[in-house]
Design a protein around this motif. Sequence first.
Motif, mmCIF file in Angstrom:
data_model
loop_
_atom_site.group_PDB
_atom_site.id
_atom_site.type_symbol
_atom_site.label_atom_id
_atom_site.label_comp_id
_atom_site.label_asym_id
_atom_site.label_seq_id
_atom_site.Cartn_x
_atom_site.Cartn_y
_atom_site.Cartn_z
ATOM 1 N N ARG A 1 -33.260 32.329 -38.463
ATOM 2 C CA ARG A 1 -32.874 33.339 -39.454
ATOM 3 C C ARG A 1 -31.967 32.744 -40.527
ATOM 4 O O ARG A 1 -32.072 33.080 -41.710
ATOM 5 C CB ARG A 1 -32.165 34.492 -38.739
ATOM 6 C CG ARG A 1 -31.919 35.714 -39.615
ATOM 7 C CD ARG A 1 -31.110 36.744 -38.864
ATOM 8 N NE ARG A 1 -29.754 36.293 -38.636
ATOM 9 C CZ ARG A 1 -29.109 36.347 -37.483
ATOM 10 N NH1 ARG A 1 -29.734 36.810 -36.413
ATOM 11 N NH2 ARG A 1 -27.872 35.939 -37.379
ATOM 12 N N GLU A 2 -31.082 31.831 -40.127
ATOM 13 C CA GLU A 2 -30.101 31.277 -41.056
ATOM 14 C C GLU A 2 -30.641 30.108 -41.877
ATOM 15 O O GLU A 2 -30.126 29.836 -42.970
ATOM 16 C CB GLU A 2 -28.861 30.809 -40.283
ATOM 17 C CG GLU A 2 -28.074 31.947 -39.651
ATOM 18 C CD GLU A 2 -26.927 31.451 -38.788
ATOM 19 O OE1 GLU A 2 -26.906 30.238 -38.473
ATOM 20 O OE2 GLU A 2 -26.058 32.263 -38.434
ATOM 21 N N ASN A 3 -31.680 29.415 -41.376
ATOM 22 C CA ASN A 3 -32.081 28.167 -42.012
ATOM 23 C C ASN A 3 -33.518 28.103 -42.507
ATOM 24 O O ASN A 3 -33.853 27.200 -43.273
ATOM 25 C CB ASN A 3 -31.867 27.005 -41.026
ATOM 26 C CG ASN A 3 -30.412 26.814 -40.653
ATOM 27 O OD1 ASN A 3 -29.625 26.297 -41.435
ATOM 28 N ND2 ASN A 3 -30.040 27.241 -39.446
ATOM 29 N N ALA B 1 -35.692 34.387 -45.487
ATOM 30 C CA ALA B 1 -34.708 34.911 -46.439
ATOM 31 C C ALA B 1 -35.236 36.224 -47.006
ATOM 32 O O ALA B 1 -36.324 36.257 -47.597
ATOM 33 C CB ALA B 1 -34.487 33.909 -47.563
ATOM 34 N N PRO B 2 -34.519 37.337 -46.822
ATOM 35 C CA PRO B 2 -35.005 38.630 -47.327
ATOM 36 C C PRO B 2 -35.143 38.624 -48.842
ATOM 37 O O PRO B 2 -34.258 38.160 -49.561
ATOM 38 C CB PRO B 2 -33.919 39.614 -46.873
ATOM 39 C CG PRO B 2 -33.210 38.921 -45.763
ATOM 40 C CD PRO B 2 -33.246 37.462 -46.102
ATOM 41 N N THR B 3 -36.266 39.096 -49.333
ATOM 42 C CA THR B 3 -36.508 39.184 -50.772
ATOM 43 C C THR B 3 -37.152 40.525 -51.084
ATOM 44 O O THR B 3 -37.567 41.258 -50.198
ATOM 45 C CB THR B 3 -37.444 38.052 -51.238
ATOM 46 O OG1 THR B 3 -38.684 38.149 -50.517
ATOM 47 C CG2 THR B 3 -36.830 36.680 -51.003
ATOM 48 N N GLY B 4 -37.229 40.838 -52.368
ATOM 49 C CA GLY B 4 -37.938 42.041 -52.779
ATOM 50 C C GLY B 4 -37.118 43.305 -52.600
ATOM 51 O O GLY B 4 -35.879 43.282 -52.533
ATOM 52 N N GLN B 5 -37.841 44.414 -52.475
ATOM 53 C CA GLN B 5 -37.208 45.715 -52.399
ATOM 54 C C GLN B 5 -36.377 45.864 -51.122
ATOM 55 O O GLN B 5 -36.783 45.429 -50.057
ATOM 56 C CB GLN B 5 -38.276 46.822 -52.437
ATOM 57 C CG GLN B 5 -39.036 46.889 -53.750
ATOM 58 C CD GLN B 5 -38.151 47.325 -54.901
ATOM 59 O OE1 GLN B 5 -37.302 48.201 -54.750
ATOM 60 N NE2 GLN B 5 -38.340 46.713 -56.056
ATOM 61 N N VAL C 1 -31.733 44.800 -40.624
ATOM 62 C CA VAL C 1 -32.717 44.842 -39.541
ATOM 63 C C VAL C 1 -32.788 43.482 -38.850
ATOM 64 O O VAL C 1 -32.815 43.394 -37.612
ATOM 65 C CB VAL C 1 -34.105 45.242 -40.077
ATOM 66 C CG1 VAL C 1 -35.164 45.095 -38.986
ATOM 67 C CG2 VAL C 1 -34.086 46.680 -40.583
ATOM 68 N N LEU C 2 -32.800 42.400 -39.629
ATOM 69 C CA LEU C 2 -32.861 41.063 -39.049
ATOM 70 C C LEU C 2 -31.651 40.783 -38.175
ATOM 71 O O LEU C 2 -31.765 40.237 -37.071
ATOM 72 C CB LEU C 2 -32.961 40.016 -40.156
ATOM 73 C CG LEU C 2 -34.306 39.914 -40.871
ATOM 74 C CD1 LEU C 2 -34.212 38.956 -42.049
ATOM 75 C CD2 LEU C 2 -35.376 39.448 -39.909
ATOM 76 N N ALA D 1 -44.052 38.859 -33.663
ATOM 77 C CA ALA D 1 -45.031 38.997 -34.721
ATOM 78 C C ALA D 1 -44.396 38.889 -36.104
ATOM 79 O O ALA D 1 -44.953 38.251 -37.013
ATOM 80 C CB ALA D 1 -45.760 40.344 -34.587
ATOM 81 N N TYR D 2 -43.223 39.507 -36.276
ATOM 82 C CA TYR D 2 -42.585 39.482 -37.591
ATOM 83 C C TYR D 2 -42.169 38.064 -37.978
ATOM 84 O O TYR D 2 -42.500 37.581 -39.066
ATOM 85 C CB TYR D 2 -41.360 40.398 -37.624
ATOM 86 C CG TYR D 2 -40.603 40.285 -38.937
ATOM 87 C CD1 TYR D 2 -41.105 40.903 -40.082
ATOM 88 C CD2 TYR D 2 -39.431 39.541 -39.034
ATOM 89 C CE1 TYR D 2 -40.448 40.778 -41.297
ATOM 90 C CE2 TYR D 2 -38.773 39.417 -40.243
ATOM 91 C CZ TYR D 2 -39.273 40.039 -41.373
ATOM 92 O OH TYR D 2 -38.632 39.896 -42.575
ATOM 93 N N ILE D 3 -41.457 37.388 -37.087
ATOM 94 C CA ILE D 3 -40.978 36.052 -37.412
ATOM 95 C C ILE D 3 -42.145 35.098 -37.629
ATOM 96 O O ILE D 3 -42.171 34.315 -38.588
ATOM 97 C CB ILE D 3 -40.022 35.538 -36.325
ATOM 98 C CG1 ILE D 3 -38.727 36.365 -36.334
ATOM 99 C CG2 ILE D 3 -39.715 34.058 -36.526
ATOM 100 C CD1 ILE D 3 -37.720 35.950 -35.291
ATOM 101 N N ASP D 4 -43.144 35.154 -36.753
ATOM 102 C CA ASP D 4 -44.287 34.255 -36.876
ATOM 103 C C ASP D 4 -45.016 34.475 -38.189
ATOM 104 O O ASP D 4 -45.410 33.516 -38.866
ATOM 105 C CB ASP D 4 -45.237 34.460 -35.692
ATOM 106 C CG ASP D 4 -46.306 33.384 -35.621
ATOM 107 O OD1 ASP D 4 -45.933 32.216 -35.428
ATOM 108 O OD2 ASP D 4 -47.496 33.707 -35.750
#
Length: 248
Positions: free
Chosen positions: A176-178, A183-187, A195-196, A240-243
């Motif tokens: 998550r950090e690297n 990296a969260p982007t967008g809306q 959430v992360l 599923a999300y991370i992958d």
Amino acid sequence: MAFNAQEALRLVNRYIGVDGGYLGDFSYRTHTDFYPEYCGIYDIFPDELDGTTRQRFITILRGETPDRQARILRGVLERFPPDTKARQQFMPVVEDWIRQLDGAPAVASPMPIASMSAVVRQALIDAENLIRTSGPASAVDRVHTALHGHMNALCAEANITLPERPTLQVAVKKLRENHPGLAPTGQRSDEISRVLYSMAATLDALTTLRNNATPAHPNDALLGNHEALLAINAGRTIFAYIDSKVRV
């Protein structure tokens, strides 16, 4: 919903009927044939279980996923039509169970693919088999193992350094950090970040449940089906999300 012991007994005693340990007019052979013939399920093998047909049926039904439980109940209604007053009276209950099972939310299991390690692929396969044969509590450990192994592998692919024998929480935190893909982007990126970060608490709880309430260790009290499925679905969601994000 997921079948508990009381619901399974109501189905057996109030709809199908039991005589001397036999379920309805099932023999051992016709019980085995029931799943492919009436339910379209080809990987259930009652002969591998101990007990009477009644005991085997209950074990199988309670160990299946909601969609397969619904298929078994439809098979029961076809195999044992409502030709008695007792069955006619109880049939609406069975039909209601089917509707609930059809609407039961479930997170799909990640599909094992060639790029995953052999350990991760086997853990995903084992989890699906255990949900069907031994119940959801037995599958929590394998979902945890698949998630842990895959997060470690994703860190290695991205050249993210991990400490020796990292925990699942540490591996996901490092990703998550690297990893630029996370990296969260967008809306609403701020809310996505929240959430992360909340995943850390989910992973900590998943590890605690795996260690203290599943057959992974000799624990006296195990998770119920509902709670085990919650843990499994949480692990699948994170997987599923991370992958999907890091493999774009």
